[in-house]
Design an enzyme around this catalytic site. Structure first.
Site, short mmCIF file in Angstrom:
data_model
loop_
_atom_site.label_atom_id
_atom_site.label_comp_id
_atom_site.label_asym_id
_atom_site.label_seq_id
_atom_site.Cartn_x
_atom_site.Cartn_y
_atom_site.Cartn_z
N GLY A 76 -66.79 64.40 -49.72
CA GLY A 76 -66.43 65.05 -48.47
C GLY A 76 -66.52 66.57 -48.54
O GLY A 76 -67.02 67.22 -47.62
N ASN A 144 -55.68 64.12 -42.55
CA ASN A 144 -55.32 63.49 -43.82
C ASN A 144 -53.82 63.39 -44.04
O ASN A 144 -53.35 62.50 -44.73
CB ASN A 144 -55.96 64.26 -44.98
CG ASN A 144 -55.80 65.75 -44.87
OD1 ASN A 144 -56.19 66.36 -43.87
ND2 ASN A 144 -55.19 66.36 -45.87
N GLN A 172 -61.33 60.97 -43.47
CA GLN A 172 -60.19 60.04 -43.44
C GLN A 172 -60.39 58.92 -42.40
O GLN A 172 -59.75 57.87 -42.50
CB GLN A 172 -58.89 60.79 -43.13
CG GLN A 172 -58.47 61.74 -44.23
CD GLN A 172 -58.02 61.04 -45.51
OE1 GLN A 172 -57.81 59.82 -45.54
NE2 GLN A 172 -57.88 61.79 -46.58
N SER A 192 -66.84 60.30 -47.08
CA SER A 192 -66.62 60.33 -48.52
C SER A 192 -66.38 58.92 -49.04
O SER A 192 -65.56 58.18 -48.48
CB SER A 192 -65.40 61.21 -48.81
OG SER A 192 -65.07 61.15 -50.17
N HIS A 194 -64.90 57.69 -51.84
CA HIS A 194 -63.64 57.24 -52.45
C HIS A 194 -62.51 57.12 -51.44
O HIS A 194 -61.45 56.58 -51.76
CB HIS A 194 -63.24 58.15 -53.63
CG HIS A 194 -62.70 59.50 -53.27
ND1 HIS A 194 -61.38 59.82 -53.41
CD2 HIS A 194 -63.29 60.60 -52.78
CE1 HIS A 194 -61.19 61.09 -53.04
NE2 HIS A 194 -62.33 61.57 -52.65
N CYS A 308 -51.15 70.57 -54.13
CA CYS A 308 -52.25 71.45 -54.55
C CYS A 308 -52.94 70.78 -55.73
O CYS A 308 -52.43 69.85 -56.33
CB CYS A 308 -51.73 72.79 -55.04
SG CYS A 308 -50.47 73.50 -54.02
#
Ligand code: PLP
Length: 366
Positions: A76, A144, A172, A192, A194, A308
């Site tokens: 992504g 997300n 997402q 994306s 995964h 993070c």
């Protein structure tokens, strides 16, 4: 060789990464037995190319674009970066206030369009900003952290009326709600692997016909000159196999999670129009990091929206943009994976209710 740590019993962090789907695993294992670079002209190269082109057919059908307009990427973040580089060339960049860092960090001069209390972009503000000259707009289809679904089709109409382009970060949304480039009227879309049950390391940037711009990665001219580099054939095979699996309806389990949260004194944020697997739950007065650790110790993996890369938990820019004040540091994200079970729900319910009983104070005003 040391053993890898065992997986936690209850994994409710699908928006970070989905468990690998068995179809993806099988497709990857088969593809890993094929030696060959898809750019090579010999039989081995053609065999690898066949796998990629079969995957391209699946991705095209699944996300509403032509096979020629698919650029395979590493995921992504790269898809967003390629889109912003190519389509944003010579244009202002307008982004929603709750975009992922993959978009927020791509260009320092981005102009931010505000969102409402549910995290939906302010279309009137977007229309005003579009009057300032040629622009690329980046808007996510689903957030997300909260799962909030954006009015992307309406935004696309506004953009095109103003001569602007629209790139949609569908990372997402893909695999969870209908995600169709043509249907949305977008100029490009990022997905994306995964996040939909394929392996990490693959993704796609999907383009509307005759859309493009300068390439960010030139290399050997792969992907029709739009993304150089030898592609990871096995990962792409796994990506397509995962994308081909119909979405499971998780909305019943999501509702049950929401009932647990509100029953324990928590607050569900993000409005009604959300991804069927995502709950953003604020426990007023309790820091997100404390909630994460408490739930983790009870064997339940969730996340704070704003973890993070260092593993620390920051205040969520998404919840801040929604005007939630102190609550921006008190929200955790429960995101149900495709293989979530009733037993996961029961474990979450016990852990969350016990945590809230011990830690929650009387709700403070947001
Ligand atoms: N966009 C959104 C909305 C995301 O949630 C993420 C990852 O969490 C990304 C982009 C980045 O995707 P990737 O991890 O495949 O680089």
């Amino acid at each position: 060789m040391s053993q890898p740590p065992s997986s936690p019993a209850t994994y409710l962090d699908a928006n970070a990464t989905e468990p690998l789907r068995p179809q993806a695993r099988a497709a990857m294992l088969a593809a890993m037995d094929v030696t060959g670079n898809p750019s090579s002209v010999h039989a081995a190269g053609r065999a690898a190319r066949r796998i990629m082109e079969d995957a391209r057919d699946v991705i095209a059908a699944r996300f509403g674009c032509a096979t020629a307009d698919i650029v395979f990427t590493s995921g992504g973040t790269e898809s967003d970066a390629l889109a912003i580089h190519a389509l944003g060339h010579g244009r202002r960049l307008l982004i929603g206030a709750t975009e992922h860092d993959a978009v927020r960090m791509a260009r320092p001069d981005a102009e931010v369009i505000p969102v409402d209390g549910h995290g939906r972009v302010d279309l009137a503000a977007l229309a005003r900003a579009l009057q300032g000259g040629p622009a690329l707009v980046c808007l996510m289809l689903a957030n997300n952290e909260t799962g909030t679904i954006q009015p992307v089709a309406e935004a696309a109409a506004l953009c095109h009326r103003a001569g602007a382009l629209l790139h949609v970060d569908a990372v997402q949304a893909a695999g969870r709600i209908p995600t169709d480039l043509r249907g949305l009227g977008a100029d490009s879309l990022a997905v994306s692997s995964h996040k939909l049950g394929g392996p990490a390391g693959a993704g796609a940037w999907l383009l509307a016909p005759a859309t493009g711009g300068p390439a960010l990665i030139m290399g050997g001219g792969q992907e029709r000159g739009r993304r150089g580099g030898t592609p990871p054939v096995a990962a792409i095979a796994g990506f397509a196999a995962a994308a081909d699996v119909p979405a499971r309806d998780l909305s019943g389990l999501r509702l049950a999670v929401e009932q647990v949260v509100t029953g324990a004194g928590g607050v569900v944020v993000g409005g009604a129009d959300r991804l069927p697997n995502t709950v953003c739950a604020v426990l007023p007065g309790v820091a997100a990091q404390t909630q994460l650790i408490t739930l983790d110790m009870a064997g339940v993996s969730v996340s704070a929206g704003a973890a993070c890369s260092s593993g620390k938990v920051a205040r969520s820019h998404v919840l801040q943009a929604m005007g939630l004040g102190a609550w921006a540091g008190q929200g955790v994200r429960i995101s149900l994976p495709w293989n979530a079970t009733e037993a996961d729900l029961a474990r979450f319910a016990a852990a969350y209710t016990a945590m809230a009983g011990r830690l929650a104070r009387a709700p403070a005003a947001a």
